[in-house]
Structures are given as structure tokens and as C-alpha cells.
Design an enzyme around this catalytic site. Sequence first.
Site, PDB file in Angstrom:
ATOM      1  N   CYS A  83       1.325  -8.620  41.551  1.00  0.00           N
ATOM      2  CA  CYS A  83       1.698  -8.648  40.348  1.00  0.00           C
ATOM      3  C   CYS A  83       2.227  -6.091  39.934  1.00  0.00           C
ATOM      4  CB  CYS A  83       0.983  -8.657  39.567  1.00  0.00           C
ATOM      5  SG  CYS A  83       0.506 -10.301  39.308  1.00  0.00           S
ATOM      6  N   HIS A 144       0.069  -5.049  32.793  1.00  0.00           N
ATOM      7  CA  HIS A 144      -0.941  -4.997  33.802  1.00  0.00           C
ATOM      8  C   HIS A 144      -0.244  -3.328  34.664  1.00  0.00           C
ATOM      9  CE1 HIS A 144      -2.639  -7.317  37.426  1.00  0.00           C
ATOM     10  NE2 HIS A 144      -3.537  -6.015  37.037  1.00  0.00           N
TER      11      HIS A 144
END
Length: 600
Positions: A83, A144
Site C-alpha cells: 500500500c 497511509h
Amino acid sequence: MNWQLTYYWRSLVMPLVFCLLLQPPQTQLSITTKPNIVLLMADDLGIGDIGCYGNDTIRTPNIDRLAKEGVKLTQHIAAAPLCTPSRAAFLTGRYPLRSGMDAINNYRVIFWNGGSGGLPPNETTFAKILQQQGYSTGLIGKWHQGVNCESFNDHCHHPLNHGFGYFYGMPFTLISDCLTTEPPEMDREFRRKLWLYTQMIGLVTLTSALGRLTGLISVSWKIVTCLAGFSLLFFASWFSSYGFIRHWNCIMMRNHEVTEQPMVTERTTSLILRESISFIERNKHKPFLLFLSFLHAHTPLLTTEKFLGKSSHGLYGDNVEEMDWMVGQVLDAIEKEGLKNITLVYFASDHGGWLERQEGKRQLGGWNGIYRGGKAMGGWEGGIRVPGIFRWPGVLPADTVIDEPTSLMDIYPTVVHLAGGVVPQDRVIDGRDLMPLLQGTVQHSEHEFLFHYCGVHLHAVRWHQKDSGSIWKAHYVTPVFRPPGAGACYDRGFCPCFGEGVTYHDPPLLFDLSQDPSEAKPLAANTEPLFDIVIMKIGRAIEEHRRTLTPVPEQLSFYHIMWKPWLQPCCGTFPFCWCDKADKETEQALGPRTVFAMLS
């Protein structure tokens, strides 16, 4: 009489021709107008999980509709198989190691909201450029990319510091620790070791104290006290972080303010959808960029009751079908506001599905179709080949498939150019403008080579030999699958990038993806006449690529990813971080009609 007829026809035809010459083609008119841009990114979704890429059991009619009305890419490649680095590359148009967003260690993503690593402030995202071009920019969902650098509210890595004018969502990522009913996911094995060490130290302390009391062991009370103090400090040193993951990582923010700590997962999907639609409604009269970064289909697979048990693939299938429904709601909102023909919509996943994610007999990760490998694997196609769909009625052709190598990094120059901006000239931009390829004015991708990293370790390289149509791929490092014969690292939960868990290949494994997309039959020098030439060509490309790399601070070093209490976002007075402002704020922002009615 003839000259009268000629004059009559000329008087009719000439104005018509003149009008047609004055009016530009519809496609050119659309491009000269700044389009709205809606970017939809799934989390951990496998390329084999949606209908238009071959799945005939999970129902994804809305994503399939996008492909039917637009362009589907079959070789769309993520710049990283996890990610944090993949999204950093997506936002900046650059390989993540150029910004320090790939790791030299095994901690390959942002681990804490209270860490100091993240997307550096000197990186220029596409959102920042579009904001300068007059766009309203919003990010809804997962970030993130870090939060703070030196204090709990400097927000140096925050979305609002990277060109987004509005943010609602998770600064971290969804993990199973966000639910009290799920087994822990974050650093699971490391936490087990810490518990074991704590129990061992405690046992030694207790044995020493009992031995001193009974006289069986000759030990002073001073030593017993020191052991007890050490036991307490050791326990506090790790439990203060890992014992409160829900409070530290599972939070929701609106702009700079923490609104839920910990987040109330039962309503997260509802609020993310409503915030997305509300952003479209608020900004319909001017160009806008909406980056809807789904929490689907990452574990723990938050799924509302309406979709539970509806698919034939268990909870994971339910979750994917709910995400598809959310895509449909966003598309309907665009059409309702009359924006369909002036809006570019893009759908992708940040990387491949997580094959090892299982609980007992339940498969909680995605499926990568015919492609080998999955999430965390830097070289194999299953970890990096993702869905890629574009729709822009009147500008892009409908029901079109393009089988050329493209990258998530290509979104950067594509949207920057559409917005009338210019990509930065002071740094290397690895992405390429996709509009000529999408519109069919060119037949081949601009990418000749794509480099596939696992952390900072180069695992594979792809060469698009345009004159022959071959797509060669050389693997220099591959993970060791366990158990033997399995297609993933089931013994570890994640495949590593280096060390004992990988195999180094010299000469490299070579595949022709145009003939063997599943990477099942490696070629050899005695069976492939071009073997040596291809390996030499790729080797030269690697040398040239490495000359473009410059040293930068490592954002995912152990120091940067470790939890620092003074950097922890907190809606109260640390360590008493607890709040739930979502209900009140939602009612004030959206009125009494709640999003929950949409799910009924």
C-alpha cells in the site's frame, strides 16, 4: 436556368460548410475544457476479482459498466506490491524509492499514525498541481502516507499538506485490530514473541522472589526489585503501543481534526460514501478532483448487513460486491448532477490480492486470476498487475481494450496535463501521459522498460519490445514459496524481499509475457535464441535507470516507522485519546437525512 440552380445550391451549401468548419470536433472541445477527475482506488483487490477481468461469480455490474463505457487496460502495473509505496508512486508519478517511500528492512509500509515517516513535504503530488490550476481537491478514505514529523499537530505528511483541500477518512489503513472481534493482524508474530519474553521475565522475577522468601535461592531483595522494575518497564515499553492499536491507528479525521478515536466501524462505509457524494454536490459548478480511496477490500472486510452473505465467495466476495455498489452510487451522483460527459473516471487497485490472508478455512484475501503471486511480491505479475479502467464519454472510446504496458504512475502526468498544468521539471517523473494511448492516436505505450521493486531491492524488469510485440520480463530475485509447491509464502504471511526467504537468479529467469502471461515456463539460452540479447538489453537499461537515482532520506527506516507518543494524533489530552464527533458533525454538515437510509 442552370446558373440560377447553381447559385441556389451554393447559397444553401456554403453557409452549411462554413458553419461546420467553424465548429471544432466534439472531442477537441471536451479536452480544451478542464474535466472533473474522479479517481477510485480499491485496496488489496485482485485483478481476478471483478467481472470485466474474467470473474463470473462475484457480481460487479457497476465496475463492469465503467469498462463497457470506456477503456480497459489489461497490463496496468503498480509501482510496488504494498500500500504505502504503491500509493506514494501513484501520487507523485515516481518510483517510491525516489522519495524514500520504499524500505531497506522488512517494515515496508507506514506502521503507526504516531510514526515520523511519510510522504516528504518536498514531493509534489498531482493534487497540489491541480489545486494550483483552480481545482477543488478532495481525498475521501484511506491515506497511509504518514501524518506528523516532529510534533503531534505539525501534519507535515497530512493530505492537506499535499494538495488536497478537503480530507475525510483514515490517515492510516484498515486492519483487523480495528475490530475487537477479530484476531490481531499488525505485527502478529512479533507481538507473540513480546508476550513470551514478558512471561519469561515475569517468571524469573516471580521465581526469584519466591526463592528469597523461602530461602531456597540466595538472592538479595535489591536484585529482586531490579528484576521486577525491569519486567514492568519491558512490558510497558511495548504494551503502551501494541496494547492500544485501536486507539492509536484506527481513527477517522476530517481535515486536521480527529473525529473518531477509535473509529466506529459500523458506520464507516456509510460516511465515506456520503462524504464522497457530498463533495461532488458541493463542487459541481467548478472543476474538481475527487480521490475516493476505498477501505474495501482490505481486512477485516468491513461489510454492511445489506451485503453480508449475498455473494458466493464468503465475506471477501460480499465486501467486493459492496464496493461495486459504492462505485455505482458515485457514478449515479455524477450523472444526476449532469457531469457525466465532463468527468474523467478512473478505477484501479493499489496492488494485487493478498493470497496468504486466511483465518482457518476462510480465505480473506483476493484472487489474481491467471497471474502468479500476489500482494507483497515485487516481481510476480499477481502482486503488481491490477485493474485499470478509464471512462470519459465523448472523449475516450467506449468498450475498448488496450493490451499495452501502463503504470499507476501514469495517472500523474495524465491528470496534470488535462488540468492545464505542467509536471515538475526539477525531478524525474516516471509516469507517462496516457491520453494519446487511450484515445487511439498512438498504438503503443511510451514505456519501454518498467522496473519492479520489492522494497528497495530490484526483483524484476519488463522490456516492451515494440517492433516485435514481445514483452520480456527478467526475474533477478523471487520469493521462496512455502509449503513447497504453494503459490505464496503461507508460512510467513508475507513474502520477504531479501535474505533466506528469497532465491537469487544468475542468469535471471526470463519470460515472454506476450506468450506466457502466467509466467509458468521460464525460457533458457538453449531454447530461446534471443535469450542473451534480451538479458544484455535489460542489463543496460538497469544501469541507465540506476544512474537516475539519488540518495534521499529513508521514510520507512526503523526509526521513522516506530511509534512515538509525542507524534500520536489525539482528540483529547494524551494518553486519554477518545472521542466520537462524527454524529454531530455529520448532522451539521449533511442535515437530518442520514446516509444510513441509503443502505436500507
